[in-house]
Design an enzyme around this catalytic site. Structure first.
Site, mmCIF file in Angstrom:
data_model
loop_
_atom_site.group_PDB
_atom_site.id
_atom_site.type_symbol
_atom_site.label_atom_id
_atom_site.label_comp_id
_atom_site.label_asym_id
_atom_site.label_seq_id
_atom_site.Cartn_x
_atom_site.Cartn_y
_atom_site.Cartn_z
ATOM 1 N N ASP A 13 0.856 -1.195 0.000
ATOM 2 C CA ASP A 13 0.000 0.000 0.000
ATOM 3 C C ASP A 13 0.896 1.250 0.000
ATOM 4 O OD1 ASP A 13 0.999 -0.608 2.558
ATOM 5 O OD2 ASP A 13 -0.751 0.141 3.616
ATOM 6 N N HIS A 245 9.491 -0.125 9.185
ATOM 7 C CA HIS A 245 8.607 -1.298 9.278
ATOM 8 C C HIS A 245 8.730 -2.214 8.057
ATOM 9 C CE1 HIS A 245 6.387 0.726 12.557
ATOM 10 N NE2 HIS A 245 6.325 1.794 11.787
HETATM 11 O O1 LIG Z 1 0.825 5.863 13.546
HETATM 12 C C1 LIG Z 1 0.524 5.212 12.555
HETATM 13 N N1 LIG Z 1 -0.728 5.014 12.182
HETATM 14 C C2 LIG Z 1 -1.056 4.314 11.083
HETATM 15 N N2 LIG Z 1 -0.162 3.723 10.287
HETATM 16 C C3 LIG Z 1 1.106 3.883 10.599
HETATM 17 C C4 LIG Z 1 1.523 4.612 11.702
HETATM 18 N N3 LIG Z 1 2.838 4.585 11.753
HETATM 19 C C5 LIG Z 1 3.237 3.850 10.707
HETATM 20 N N4 LIG Z 1 2.187 3.426 10.001
HETATM 21 C C6 LIG Z 1 2.188 2.599 8.789
HETATM 22 O O2 LIG Z 1 1.578 1.352 9.132
HETATM 23 C C7 LIG Z 1 2.519 0.290 9.033
HETATM 24 C C8 LIG Z 1 3.003 -0.105 10.393
HETATM 25 O O3 LIG Z 1 1.978 -0.287 11.246
HETATM 26 C C9 LIG Z 1 3.638 0.810 8.172
HETATM 27 O O4 LIG Z 1 3.398 0.437 6.828
HETATM 28 C C10 LIG Z 1 3.592 2.299 8.365
HETATM 29 O O5 LIG Z 1 3.891 3.003 7.200
#
Ligand SMILES: O=c1[nH]cnc2c1ncn2[C@@H]1O[C@H](CO)[C@@H](O)[C@H]1O
Length: 321
Positions: A13, A245
């Site tokens: 994504d 991540h």
């Molecule tokens: O704070 C957040 N809220 C939502 N999505 C996030 C946040 N930080 C990182 N990601 C995104 O969600 C995945 C890891 O959970 C990663 O793909 C990151 O880009």
């Protein structure tokens, strides 16, 4: 050497850390990226497809097919949680890149996934970097999918630590908890890389400067889009670095020895305030009753990571490009 390279499909994504993982993948001699499938999460699915095509064009790898995935959750939910506040409204740091020239293939992501695992039984690894809708739909479409797939390496969950959507849930699992529960209990070789390890894999400001100073094509491109990802982390976590991540999860598929693992059953909470929470049964207790936990397949969950080694590999693969 082509024959022995691991075949990988990245379900993605994009997303800034997705872009990083895709570039690292395209510069990983151990593996062959046989396709990208797209999903909502950091952006809506239509934009994920556009970004996947764009990233492949930047990398001059538009020979790799992109198959568009689901626009809704497995329960047909349309109220999606999109993390544009992390990645920018275009998913790639609000850079107004021109639209890609290429198009997604006619086949859907689900049809593509089923076709590839059937064509190469036991040989395909899916690296899932977003909500697990496409993978769960593939399991529903083809009950043999879990047997035919080599491995599912997924970025998701927060094992024994807080989530990033709320204290209970990590974003990818929260995006489609019902799909995630299908994947965790499907019987395939599943490896989950969660926030408990990815929050240790940090790209610092110093690393970012090194990327900026290198001539690597991927490093240069990423420096253009990383700004918003750094600001978000600074605001949300008071850190001056960003969590890697998606690249960390991708590297678990390439070199499992960068991590240590535990094994057990994982189920996903689908209700209430803990919706999206991942719970691992470490199988140490023999529970007396037959419940919805009994006799579920065992999966692997990453518990420690050699973070400096992961960051080093990511940096090298971005700079030598
Ligand atoms: O704070 C957040 N809220 C939502 N999505 C996030 C946040 N930080 C990182 N990601 C995104 O969600 C995945 C890891 O959970 C990663 O793909 C990151 O880009």
């Amino acid at each position: 050497m082509g024959a022995e390279r691991k075949k990988i499909i990245i379900d993605t994504d994009p997303g800034i850390d997705d872009a990083m993982a895709i570039f690292v993948a395209l510069n990983s001699p151990e593996i062959e990226v046989i396709g990208l499938t797209t999903i909502y999460g950091n952006v809506y699915t239509t934009l994920a497809t556009r970004n996947a095509l764009h990233l492949l064009e930047v990398a001059e790898r538009d020979d790799i097919p992109v198959a568009e995935g689901s626009h809704v959750t497995i329960t047909k939910g349309t109220k999606l949680r999109i993390a544009d506040f992390v990645h920018g409204s275009d998913g790639l740091g609000n850079q107004n890149f021109s639209p890609p020239k290429g198009k997604a293939i006619d086949q859907s992501a689900v049809a593509f996934l089923v076709e590839k695992v059937s064509q190469f039984p036991g040989e395909v690894t899916v690296v899932a970097l977003g909500p697990l809708t496409n993978i769960a739909l593939a399991i529903e479409l083809d009950p043999e999918f879990p047997k035919k797939i080599g491995q599912i390496v997924l970025l998701g969950g927060s094992f024994f630590v807080n989530g990033n959507v709320n204290p209970a849930a990590e974003a990818n699992i929260f995006g489609d908890p019902e799909a995630a529960d299908i994947v965790f209990t499907c019987g395939a070789d599943v490896l989950a890389v969660g926030l408990n390890v990815t929050h240790q894999v940090i790209l610092t400001e110093t690393d970012r400067e090194k990327l900026a100073q290198s001539n690597g094509k991927f490093a240069q491109y990423l420096c253009k889009i990383l700004g918003i990802y750094f600001s978000y982390h600074h605001e949300a976590y008071e850190t001056r670095g960003v969590y890697l991540h998606d690249p960390a999860a991708f590297l678990a598929a390439v070199d499992p020895s960068l991590f240590t693992y535990t094994e057990g059953m994982v189920r996903v909470q689908t209700n209430g305030i803990t919706r999206g929470m991942t719970i691992l049964d470490n199988t140490k207790k023999r529970y007396g009753e037959i419940t919805e936990w009994s006799d579920k397949p065992i999966v692997k969950v990453a518990v420690t990571v050699d973070a400096p080694a992961v960051v080093k590999m990511v940096m090298e693969r971005l700079m030598n490009s």
